[in-house]
Design a protein around this motif. Sequence first.
Motif, PDB file in Angstrom:
ATOM      1  N   PRO A 122      10.468   2.363 -12.411  1.00  0.00           N
ATOM      2  CA  PRO A 122      10.790   3.711 -11.955  1.00  0.00           C
ATOM      3  C   PRO A 122      11.206   4.598 -13.124  1.00  0.00           C
ATOM      4  O   PRO A 122      11.382   4.119 -14.242  1.00  0.00           O
ATOM      5  CB  PRO A 122      11.953   3.486 -10.988  1.00  0.00           C
ATOM      6  N   HIS A 168       2.697   5.319 -13.655  1.00  0.00           N
ATOM      7  CA  HIS A 168       3.146   5.268 -12.263  1.00  0.00           C
ATOM      8  C   HIS A 168       1.973   5.100 -11.325  1.00  0.00           C
ATOM      9  O   HIS A 168       2.140   4.793 -10.156  1.00  0.00           O
ATOM     10  CB  HIS A 168       3.867   6.585 -11.893  1.00  0.00           C
ATOM     11  N   ASP A 174       0.679  -2.465  -6.283  1.00  0.00           N
ATOM     12  CA  ASP A 174       1.160  -1.145  -5.896  1.00  0.00           C
ATOM     13  C   ASP A 174       2.109  -1.247  -4.696  1.00  0.00           C
ATOM     14  O   ASP A 174       3.223  -0.715  -4.715  1.00  0.00           O
ATOM     15  CB  ASP A 174      -0.048  -0.252  -5.559  1.00  0.00           C
ATOM     16  N   ALA A 175       1.678  -1.968  -3.660  1.00  0.00           N
ATOM     17  CA  ALA A 175       2.505  -2.113  -2.461  1.00  0.00           C
ATOM     18  C   ALA A 175       3.777  -2.899  -2.787  1.00  0.00           C
ATOM     19  O   ALA A 175       4.870  -2.566  -2.296  1.00  0.00           O
ATOM     20  CB  ALA A 175       1.712  -2.827  -1.369  1.00  0.00           C
ATOM     21  N   ARG A 211       6.286  -0.692  -4.577  1.00  0.00           N
ATOM     22  CA  ARG A 211       6.960   0.218  -3.638  1.00  0.00           C
ATOM     23  C   ARG A 211       8.067  -0.502  -2.876  1.00  0.00           C
ATOM     24  O   ARG A 211       9.091   0.080  -2.549  1.00  0.00           O
ATOM     25  CB  ARG A 211       5.961   0.799  -2.636  1.00  0.00           C
ATOM     26  N   GLU A 212       7.818  -1.797  -2.597  1.00  0.00           N
ATOM     27  CA  GLU A 212       8.815  -2.571  -1.874  1.00  0.00           C
ATOM     28  C   GLU A 212      10.021  -2.884  -2.769  1.00  0.00           C
ATOM     29  O   GLU A 212      11.177  -2.689  -2.381  1.00  0.00           O
ATOM     30  CB  GLU A 212       8.148  -3.871  -1.419  1.00  0.00           C
ATOM     31  N   TYR A 247      11.065  -1.383  -5.486  1.00  0.00           N
ATOM     32  CA  TYR A 247      11.827  -0.234  -5.967  1.00  0.00           C
ATOM     33  C   TYR A 247      12.086   0.796  -4.879  1.00  0.00           C
ATOM     34  O   TYR A 247      12.294   1.967  -5.149  1.00  0.00           O
ATOM     35  CB  TYR A 247      11.092   0.421  -7.149  1.00  0.00           C
ATOM     36  N   LYS A 248      12.081   0.332  -3.633  1.00  0.00           N
ATOM     37  CA  LYS A 248      12.293   1.246  -2.515  1.00  0.00           C
ATOM     38  C   LYS A 248      13.608   2.003  -2.686  1.00  0.00           C
ATOM     39  O   LYS A 248      14.635   1.419  -3.000  1.00  0.00           O
ATOM     40  CB  LYS A 248      12.335   0.436  -1.210  1.00  0.00           C
TER      41      LYS A 248
END
Lengths: 119, 232
Positions: free
Chosen positions: B38, B185, B223-224, B227-228, B230-231
């Motif tokens: 992030p 990103h 990618d998914a 996202r999980e 670094y939610k």
Amino acid sequence: MSWELKNDRPIYIQLIEQIHFRIISGEYKSGSKLPSVRDLAAEASVNPNTMQKALSELEHSGLLVTNRTSGRFITEDQSMIQKMKLDLAKEQLVNFMEQLKKLGFSDEEVKAFILESVQ
Amino acid sequence: MNPLLECSALSKRYGNVTALSDINLTLERGKIIGLLGPNGSGKTTLIKLINGLLVPSKGQLLINGTAPGTETKKVVSYLPDKTYLNNWMKVKNLLNFFEDFYDNFDKKRAYDMLEKLHINPNDSLKTMSKGTKEKVQLILVMSRNADLYVLDEPIGGVDPASRDYILDTIISNYNENSTVLISTHLIADVENVLDEVIFIQNGRINLQSSVDDIRMKEGKSVDAYFREVYKC
């Protein structure tokens, strides 16, 4: 046929499946030379190491044969390709049956569908 | 042979702020590696350390067994997150500039790429859009025959069609002795061309793994998974 890669599974496994399919369908002909790793990787927009891994597995299964000096070839063993073709057909059939069972159709009804659609 | 890049107990502090904390990392040759994390996780700090723009507060970083300096700059091709090129220069001037600076700059390769991306060598940078400027910089960087390419956010401002071309360029230009480190990103766009990903967070390395291992274990794309993890 273009390369279609889904997100949920390892890339090299999908590459194996798609090359399988190309061989079975005759797009890559038995006994012919396969394009280079780099060309295939560029075509599929994947990492060359990943493509290499997929090709190594296919070699391991005997579907590809490497000639040290002149590259990789599709096997000339027609019976092997034929067997793979049947396996794939069976697999598709099992999936198809499962789907229709989920929808609540009986074997008899499915049979009727198939007979109707091939006529 | 020494590893291409080796960090041991590498730390970087800016005053009281710790940007990187105790990083141990080895990069092998012949790979395309994604550096993912992030905002503010330490990606650019690590990249600046690799390029000798910052010096470590603690620990060490070696490229081909040597600390960053003149020798390593010969073999590291760096695309910074901000441009340092003069706006008034024409593309062809820039190519000459790079040729003067770097022994390993392949001018022909640069001209080929310019042509493919429809960039006129007689245009000056100031007349170009943000995306086109980015393409020019990337062409300059990828036209060197380097051991390590370090690309800090290389495709952010580039349209999807050109992105594909640029990724293809990266695939076809690197060789088994060189490694490409890409910080980005836009994971979904680069995921298929990566061998390995490094997840970095709060100045620490969370994970270094192959893309296919993540897909195998997690049953989802990097990618998914990102996202999980670094939610917010």
